[in-house]
Design an enzyme around this catalytic site. Structure first.
Site, PDB file in Angstrom:
ATOM      1  N   ALA A  39       0.856  -1.184   0.000  1.00  0.00           N
ATOM      2  CA  ALA A  39       0.000   0.000   0.000  1.00  0.00           C
ATOM      3  C   ALA A  39       0.889   1.230   0.000  1.00  0.00           C
ATOM      4  O   ALA A  39       2.095   1.135   0.221  1.00  0.00           O
ATOM      5  CB  ALA A  39      -0.916  -0.002   1.228  1.00  0.00           C
ATOM      6  N   MET A  40       0.279   2.385  -0.232  1.00  0.00           N
ATOM      7  CA  MET A  40       1.051   3.628  -0.326  1.00  0.00           C
ATOM      8  C   MET A  40       0.311   4.755   0.370  1.00  0.00           C
ATOM      9  O   MET A  40      -0.869   4.980   0.122  1.00  0.00           O
ATOM     10  CB  MET A  40       1.282   3.950  -1.813  1.00  0.00           C
ATOM     11  CG  MET A  40       2.060   5.213  -2.053  1.00  0.00           C
ATOM     12  SD  MET A  40       3.700   5.136  -1.304  1.00  0.00           S
ATOM     13  CE  MET A  40       3.913   6.846  -0.848  1.00  0.00           C
ATOM     14  N   GLU A  41       1.043   5.483   1.234  1.00  0.00           N
ATOM     15  CA  GLU A  41       0.414   6.446   2.151  1.00  0.00           C
ATOM     16  C   GLU A  41       0.212   7.837   1.568  1.00  0.00           C
ATOM     17  O   GLU A  41       0.115   8.807   2.325  1.00  0.00           O
ATOM     18  CB  GLU A  41       1.278   6.546   3.419  1.00  0.00           C
ATOM     19  CG  GLU A  41       2.617   7.280   3.242  1.00  0.00           C
ATOM     20  CD  GLU A  41       3.807   6.391   2.963  1.00  0.00           C
ATOM     21  OE1 GLU A  41       4.956   6.831   3.170  1.00  0.00           O
ATOM     22  OE2 GLU A  41       3.598   5.246   2.524  1.00  0.00           O
ATOM     23  N   HIS A  54      -1.253   1.028   9.348  1.00  0.00           N
ATOM     24  CA  HIS A  54       0.105   1.478   9.010  1.00  0.00           C
ATOM     25  C   HIS A  54       0.064   2.702   8.097  1.00  0.00           C
ATOM     26  O   HIS A  54       0.720   3.712   8.360  1.00  0.00           O
ATOM     27  CB  HIS A  54       0.856   0.327   8.332  1.00  0.00           C
ATOM     28  CG  HIS A  54       2.264   0.662   7.946  1.00  0.00           C
ATOM     29  ND1 HIS A  54       3.336   0.379   8.746  1.00  0.00           N
ATOM     30  CD2 HIS A  54       2.767   1.268   6.835  1.00  0.00           C
ATOM     31  CE1 HIS A  54       4.446   0.802   8.151  1.00  0.00           C
ATOM     32  NE2 HIS A  54       4.118   1.341   6.984  1.00  0.00           N
ATOM     33  N   GLU A  55      -0.723   2.606   7.024  1.00  0.00           N
ATOM     34  CA  GLU A  55      -0.755   3.723   6.075  1.00  0.00           C
ATOM     35  C   GLU A  55      -1.415   4.958   6.691  1.00  0.00           C
ATOM     36  O   GLU A  55      -0.999   6.092   6.431  1.00  0.00           O
ATOM     37  CB  GLU A  55      -1.468   3.330   4.779  1.00  0.00           C
ATOM     38  CG  GLU A  55      -0.900   2.100   4.078  1.00  0.00           C
ATOM     39  CD  GLU A  55       0.604   2.128   3.867  1.00  0.00           C
ATOM     40  OE1 GLU A  55       1.173   3.219   3.695  1.00  0.00           O
ATOM     41  OE2 GLU A  55       1.219   1.042   3.871  1.00  0.00           O
TER      42      GLU A  55
END
Length: 869
Positions: free
Chosen positions: A263-265, A298-299
């Site tokens: 995933a990407m924040e 987390h993200e």
């Protein structure tokens, strides 16, 4: 030309910065036009050359302050403007480029995921769309306008808040977004597509309402609910535990099928691998549910530890990733079982990070040099980075750690920071000297603690001698002493916990190991104690203490610390495997010790105390986990001995296991701690019962009666691992039911890849042509090829080299299409130093074949070069 390394010591503040960016995307899957307007500011008055990063697009035009500008030099990776005649402190650049998302198989920059278009800019993807100072210490405010076909792309998303939208006469529409917060280019995001949308809201601790939106592919709305609940829990927890509140009016998550990472924040618009969003009882296991919650958290936590405070350069990556992994681990621990979470994390660290430390890719959590930035996203930077944060938390305690966090945020909000900024804030807020501790940031390798003890019956004094040593690694030959927090407990033979005293004072249970040799003395110890060492895994180290079986059984029975009890079981398993591996090599019959049998009966007979811990204690380490106990790995021997242990446990404990199996049947599926624990224990029992004479019937019935993916997959796994008569029928039934669903089929592919069958490689090769397999989808590749190479060591390391040749052929193909995924898949092949000379020769030949490729990507070059050295 050989790629060049970059070094942390060479960091320089940029001569120019960009403080505002306007982007205009005219989206089309085959030809997208991008106009970027950059407000540039000169920081170094002597500078007159501006070098912008950029590649893999068509460069159309450049204007400086609205005038065409041609005084530049262009190469394959950059555009350098000569500004010496103009001598400007501030100016505006307008750059026009065109890209082809449909042909971008690297899945970085702007690319197609199914029918949608999305971006991935971390670490250096922004430069694949337009020219930019593409580095994390250049922070700007972004305004983004997206125009596209309304029928094909009804949703047009980017960072920040939606400020305007409209429709055009030709069937297209546009949306404009503005992000009020400074951010680096790697946090930019754009998504366009047709989705199902799940909406909710969250009221922050200051009373602000935040709109929550999760976008999933059409037809998947019933699988988005758990992600939304996880997001709300994350937002609440971050306010309660860290006092950190969300800052935009909207928070969006988009699930895409084609994604290189988890995933990407990106600020306000997280792009996720659909694997970490979609879950319902029919398609997701308990483990999937936990992973979705953990990755969502987390993200989200990155909003402060990563976005509001970003890293100055990529060498500081652990500043955001190590800290945020620690935060998501704490989130899961607070919500579920702290002990179970700790055990899961340590299992992963020992199997993968310890292996990385022992490989040619060994590096500190803050590396000193790199060739390809994508190779920085490692278990060392993330998981070991989190362990380093955890040790700071152990040394400071929760209260002082939170004071350090508050100081770190206050001083660095809106800035690009370094690991030193974080440690310094912790040190100043707590008053605790972390000078020696800082070495954890610059030293690679897994430290080894050798512990011995002495008890004086007369004086009632007990002494622990601790020696620390970090073996030389590929990148560093000389090592310094570290500050290692060693948490201990002492038990009497009757299980009574012994108070830790020095003279008449109670002392801390965390010992500060700072010298190469130290003695810790404890007074008023009534009898020779059994030491519990490294409680809660207080440091990422290997520990060597010569336990007797009697001592191990004492800890197994009485230790208060659940991690210690689990770890004691691991020690017993490893001792058993070692003894039998020696017999295997000497062609002697394998034996099962009464000591281990006694320990297992102890675990089994007390299962009701903690079903989930019992499940973990009864689970044999995987072959890859066992392998980490050996300097030279024998994959065939480990597999043979492990199978013998599995079969013996099954036959010796079958009656007890059957009772537990029947006692833990549930009447329906719920994602609740108690139910997850019962399912876990029941399915571990099933995995053993599969090896008994009743196995085929029990497993078949388990599969037929299952109402959830956790139980279905447990039955499939048990059938394939025990090579039951029903295995192929069940696999076929599952495939017919789920072949249309890629994420579910990933589980099926992974099961096929780990089969113990002699012809497993032929099975895997055949599945490359399967109707559900897509070579360009990283999830499919990881589940089939990645699982075979990393999780089926007996077959991958076949002595004829067939496993190596198979992987090399895949990597040659991926080198052209997606080198980032290739660099992930190559890892089992570069650890050649851990194997016998015959296998080393075969692995080396394979790597040399790859090294000879004309157009070898930097991602692969770096790893192959280190392995061959």
């Amino acid at each position: 030309m050989q790629p060049k390394a970059k070094f942390r010591k060479d960091y320089k503040v940029p001569d120019y910065t960009i403080n505002e960016i306007s982007l205009d995307f005219q989206l089309d899957p085959n030809r997208t036009f991008i106009t970027s307007i950059l407000n540039v500011e000169r920081k170094n008055p002597e500078a007159n050359q501006l070098r912008l990063d950029g590649h893999s697009f068509e460069f159309l035009s450049l204007k400086l302050n609205d005038q065409p500008f041609e005084n530049y030099v262009k190469d394959e990776e950059s555009l350098t403007l000569d500004l010496s005649e103009l001598n400007l402190d501030q100016f505006q650049l307008c750059i026009e480029t065109a890209v082809n998302p449909a042909q971008n198989t690297s899945l970085q920059g702007l690319y197609l995921s199914g029918d949608g278009i999305c971006t991935q800019c971390e670490a250096e993807g922004f430069r694949q769309m337009t020219y930019m100072l593409d580095r994390p210490d250049v922070l700007a405010k972004y305004r983004t306008k997206i125009t596209a076909s309304k029928a094909k792309y009804p949703f047009l998303l980017s960072n920040g808040n939606r400020i305007a939208q409209g429709e055009l006469e030709d069937g297209r529409h546009w949306v404009e977004w503005e992000d009020p917060f400074l951010k680096p280019s790697y946090l930019f995001a754009l998504v366009a597509g047709d989705f199902d949308l799940l909406q909710d809201k969250f009221i922050t601790m200051s009373g602000r309402e935040v709109a929550l939106e999760i976008y999933v592919d059409r037809g998947n709305l019933d699988r988005a609910g758990w992600a939304m609940e996880s997001l709300k829990r994350s937002m609440k927890w971050d306010e309660q535990r860290f006092g950190l509140e969300y800052d935009l009016d909207i928070y969006m998550i988009v699930a895409v099928d084609f994604f290189n990472m988890g995933a990407m924040e990106n600020k306000g618009l997280n792009v996720f691998n659909s694997k970490f969003v979609l879950a319902n009882p029919q398609t997701a296991t308990d483990e999937d549910y936990m992973n979705v919650e953990s990755v969502i958290a987390h993200e989200y936590f990155h909003n402060w530890t990563g976005n509001r405070i970003t890293c100055r350069d990529w060498f500081q990556l652990s500043l955001k990733e190590g800290l945020t992994v620690f935060r998501d681990q704490e989130f899961t621990s607070d919500l579920w079982s702290r002990a179970i979470k700790r055990i899961d994390d340590v299992r992963f660290l020992r199997a993968f990070q310890f292996a990385e430390d022992a490989s040619p890719m060994a590096h500190p959590i803050r590396p000193e040099k790199v060739i390809e930035m994508n190779n920085f996203y490692t278990v060392t930077v993330y998981e070991k980075g989190a362990e380093v944060i955890r040790m700071i938390h152990t040394l400071l305690g929760e209260q002082k750690f939170q004071q350090g966090m508050k100081l770190y945020v206050a001083e660095n909000d809106g800035k690009a920071a370094t690991c030193e900024d974080f440690v310094s804030a912790m040190e100043r807020a707590s008053g605790i000297d972390l000078t020696q501790f800082r070495r954890w940031y610059s030293q690679s390798g897994t430290p080894e603690l050798t512990v011995s003890d002495h008890y004086d019956e007369k004086s009632k004094i007990y002494r622990l001698q601790v020696a620390q040593m970090t073996p030389a690694t590929a990148d560093q030959l000389e090592k310094a002493n570290l500050h290692i927090p060693l948490k201990i407990a002492l038990y009497g033979s009757d299980g009574a916990k012994i108070s830790l005293q020095y003279e008449l004072l109670t002392v801390s249970d965390v010992l500060d190991v700072i010298h190469d040799r130290q003695v810790f003395e404890f007074h008023n110890v009534p009898q020779r104690p059994v030491p519990a060492l490294l409680c809660d895994f207080s440091a990422p180290v290997r520990i060597d203490y010569n336990y007797t079986t009697e001592q191990l059984l004492t800890l197994l029975k009485y230790a208060e610390n659940d991690f210690v009890r689990w770890d004691t079981a691991q020690t017993l398993y490893i001792n058993e495997l070692r003894a039998n591996l020696t017999r295997y090599h000497q062609n002697e019959p394998l034996q099962f010790s009464n000591d281990l049998l006694e320990a297992l009966m102890l675990i089994v007979d007390n299962w009701q105390q903690d079903p989930e811990l019992t499940a973990l204690m009864l689970t044999l380490p995987k072959e890859t986990e066992f392998a980490e106990s050996f300097k030279v790995i024998d994959p065939a021997g480990i597999a043979a001995v492990r199978t013998f242990m599995q079969q013996t446990i099954a036959s010796e404990l079958k009656d007890r296991l059957l009772i537990i199996y029947n006692a833990n049947k549930l009447d329906g599926y719920r994602v609740e701690a108690k139910d997850i624990a019962k399912r876990a224990l029941r399915n571990v029992c099933l995995s053993y019962l599969a090896f008994t004479e009743q196995g085929n019937g029990i497993v078949n019935r388990h599969y037929q009666q299952s109402d959830n993916m956790t139980d279905t997959l447990a039955a499939l796994s048990a059938a394939t691992k025990a090579q039951l008569a029903c295995a192929d029928l069940l696999l076929k039934d599952f495939e017919e039911k789920w072949h249309h669903d890629g994420l579910v089929m990933d589980k099926w592919f992974a099961l096929q890849a780990t089969r113990p069958d002699e012809n497993v490689l032929q099975i895997v090769q055949g599945l490359l042509e399967h109707r559900s397999f897509n070579f360009n989808n990283p999830n499919r590749l990881r589940s089939l090829v990645g699982t075979f190479a990393a999780q089926n060591p007996r077959a991958f390391h076949a002595i004829d080299g067939s496993g190596y040749r198979f992987l090399i052929d895949i990597l040659i193909k991926l080198n052209e299409s997606n080198p980032q995924v290739a660099a992930r898949l190559i890892d089992p092949l570069i650890k050649l130093g851990r194997y016998d000379s015959q296998r080393q020769t075969l692995m080396r030949r394979g790597l040399e074949r790859l090294a000879g490729l004309e157009n070898l990507a930097r991602d692969l070059f770096e790893k192959i070069d280190k392995a061959l050295q």
